[in-house]
Design an enzyme around this catalytic site. Sequence first.
Site, short mmCIF file in Angstrom:
data_model
loop_
_atom_site.label_atom_id
_atom_site.label_comp_id
_atom_site.label_asym_id
_atom_site.label_seq_id
_atom_site.Cartn_x
_atom_site.Cartn_y
_atom_site.Cartn_z
N HIS A 225 0.88 -1.19 0.00
CA HIS A 225 0.00 0.00 0.00
C HIS A 225 0.91 1.23 0.00
CE1 HIS A 225 -3.44 2.47 0.61
NE2 HIS A 225 -3.68 2.26 1.89
N HIS A 264 -2.33 -2.19 -9.69
CA HIS A 264 -3.35 -1.64 -8.80
C HIS A 264 -4.54 -2.57 -8.77
CE1 HIS A 264 -6.11 1.20 -6.91
NE2 HIS A 264 -5.02 1.84 -6.52
N ASP A 320 2.20 5.65 -6.52
CA ASP A 320 3.45 5.65 -5.76
C ASP A 320 4.69 5.73 -6.65
OD1 ASP A 320 2.39 5.59 -3.20
OD2 ASP A 320 2.08 3.43 -3.26
N1 ACO Z 1 5.23 -6.29 -10.32
C1 ACO Z 1 5.22 -7.54 -10.82
N2 ACO Z 1 4.11 -8.30 -10.89
C2 ACO Z 1 2.97 -7.78 -10.43
C3 ACO Z 1 2.92 -6.48 -9.88
C4 ACO Z 1 4.11 -5.74 -9.84
N3 ACO Z 1 4.13 -4.51 -9.34
N4 ACO Z 1 1.65 -6.23 -9.49
C5 ACO Z 1 0.95 -7.32 -9.77
N5 ACO Z 1 1.73 -8.26 -10.33
C6 ACO Z 1 1.32 -9.57 -10.83
C7 ACO Z 1 1.24 -10.59 -9.71
O1 ACO Z 1 2.46 -11.24 -9.51
C8 ACO Z 1 0.16 -11.50 -10.22
O2 ACO Z 1 0.72 -12.34 -11.20
P1 ACO Z 1 0.14 -13.85 -11.41
O3 ACO Z 1 -1.22 -13.65 -11.99
O4 ACO Z 1 1.10 -14.50 -12.34
O5 ACO Z 1 0.11 -14.47 -10.05
C9 ACO Z 1 -0.78 -10.56 -10.95
O6 ACO Z 1 0.01 -9.45 -11.35
C10 ACO Z 1 -1.92 -10.06 -10.08
O7 ACO Z 1 -1.36 -9.58 -8.87
P2 ACO Z 1 -2.20 -9.45 -7.53
O8 ACO Z 1 -1.28 -9.15 -6.44
O9 ACO Z 1 -3.12 -10.61 -7.38
O10 ACO Z 1 -3.13 -8.24 -7.94
P3 ACO Z 1 -3.75 -7.22 -6.99
O11 ACO Z 1 -4.88 -6.60 -7.66
O12 ACO Z 1 -4.02 -7.79 -5.65
O13 ACO Z 1 -2.50 -6.23 -6.90
C11 ACO Z 1 -1.10 -4.68 -5.87
C12 ACO Z 1 -2.49 -4.95 -6.47
C13 ACO Z 1 -1.00 -5.38 -4.52
C14 ACO Z 1 -1.01 -3.18 -5.68
C15 ACO Z 1 0.02 -5.19 -6.81
O14 ACO Z 1 -0.12 -4.64 -8.10
C16 ACO Z 1 1.41 -4.91 -6.26
O15 ACO Z 1 1.89 -5.66 -5.42
N6 ACO Z 1 2.07 -3.81 -6.72
C17 ACO Z 1 3.37 -3.44 -6.19
C18 ACO Z 1 3.19 -2.69 -4.88
C19 ACO Z 1 2.63 -1.31 -5.11
O16 ACO Z 1 3.08 -0.56 -5.96
N7 ACO Z 1 1.63 -0.96 -4.27
C20 ACO Z 1 1.00 0.36 -4.30
C21 ACO Z 1 -0.40 0.26 -4.82
S1 ACO Z 1 -1.15 1.85 -4.92
C22 ACO Z 1 -1.47 2.23 -3.30
O17 ACO Z 1 -1.76 1.44 -2.47
C23 ACO Z 1 -1.35 3.63 -2.92
#
Ligand code: ACO
Length: 413
Positions: A225, A264, A320
């Site tokens: 987050h 996201h 971010d």
């Molecule tokens: N880098 C690499 N792979 C990613 C990323 C990333 N930043 N984000 C998602 N993925 C991939 C996951 O590995 C997953 O792959 P799979 O289908 O092969 O398992 C797929 O995309 C879906 O990911 P989830 O985590 O299930 O998707 P979710 O909707 O829950 O993700 C999240 C949202 C947690 C923000 C994710 O994109 C992430 O971890 N991003 C990096 C952290 C980040 O930047 N957080 C800030 C978010 S904005 C905020 O809160 C202000």
Amino acid sequence: MAESTVDIKRGLEGVIFTETLLSAIDGNAGQLSYCGYDINDLAAGASYEETAFLLWYQRLPAENELEMLSDWLRANRRLPKVVWGIMHSLPEQATPMEALRTIASTLSMFDRSCVHEIEGGSSLCRAVSLTAKLPTIIASFDRLRRDRPPIEPRTDLGHAANLLYMLSGQEPDAAAADALETYFVLLADHGMNASTFSARVTASTLGDVFSSVVTALGTLKGPLHGGASQRSMEQLLEIGSPDKVDEWFDQRIAAKQRIFGFGHRVYKTEDPRATILRELSRQVAERSGNTQWFDISSRLEERVLSHPYFQERRIYANVDFYTGPLLYALDIPLDLFIPMFATARVAGWTAHLLEQQKNNRLIRPRAYYAGPRDRTWNEIVGREPLVEAQPDAHCVAGRPANCPAALEVPPRF
Ligand code: ACO
């Protein structure tokens, strides 16, 4: 209920548990608005104080109303004297986010009127007080840990300018103050994000404003987050120069590690805040004469967007990502990035709390029990240990070397 009939929404994805009048997100179109006003218009024209007014009252203030709210905030910037003693006694290794969470929690003990806030209707007072004080806590803690005296807030500066002033002791130039202000406006609210949801859960128990905000601070800190703002800048520092991006990116992909600042839960296109922050970050970098961090970000974004892994998953830059080079160019220390996010989001957290209080129902979801059933309890004597007995082993907090490591692994069934 049989497992096959249970529809589990992991991470509550897609679950709508309440109505809100605060912000609306269209994740496919990449649009965000607060109370019906497009984020692009607010970022271009509204101050943070005006945005807070909008969120707290769901309408734009008239000139005199904005002046009244701004005065109210300015009058609340100072911390109670006794808090200084607590701040001085924080351990050296305390991070700014830990300090912020601790001091925000401490403030409730010097404000007893919050105890009966539901009956007394004083939640907005507490919201204003916390919104005004978070910058003072952050700046004072940052100065104290650098052996510099904290700087009293000024009442003639706006919210963002005053924070920059309290950090450096220098009145910021208008461009720097405006850039931080735009960042604050962009981050003030964002639907049912994790920290806002946690604030609403606490509010739904009829918990007080301080408890809700402290809950939200704890939730914001995680790297998935708000913590991603700091992590995404750490990535840029690790990369070091634009010509190193390709190598870093390829290694990261090969290691299957996430790239912070991308992806996201709701946006399946570019986060509209990232669009604004990218441009802002470029302007601030160019003005400072150092575009190194912005250039690394641009190259990294290019690589992410052109890679099939991210394209298939519809992963784009989130809020971010460009926060990193922006705040860094404003000379804000890396570990103050999450506290900066909190400073902006507190208006949204408290607006959601007020909304929750207006039409409250205890938030209490359920979990599907997936463990064994109908086990027979037996006396401790004669139970089979999972961990071999070690005569000299003592396990106390902190795990001394002779504590059997097996006790640390989660129990197996
Ligand atoms: N880098 C690499 N792979 C990613 C990323 C990333 N930043 N984000 C998602 N993925 C991939 C996951 O590995 C997953 O792959 P799979 O289908 O092969 O398992 C797929 O995309 C879906 O990911 P989830 O985590 O299930 O998707 P979710 O909707 O829950 O993700 C999240 C949202 C947690 C923000 C994710 O994109 C992430 O971890 N991003 C990096 C952290 C980040 O930047 N957080 C800030 C978010 S904005 C905020 O809160 C202000």
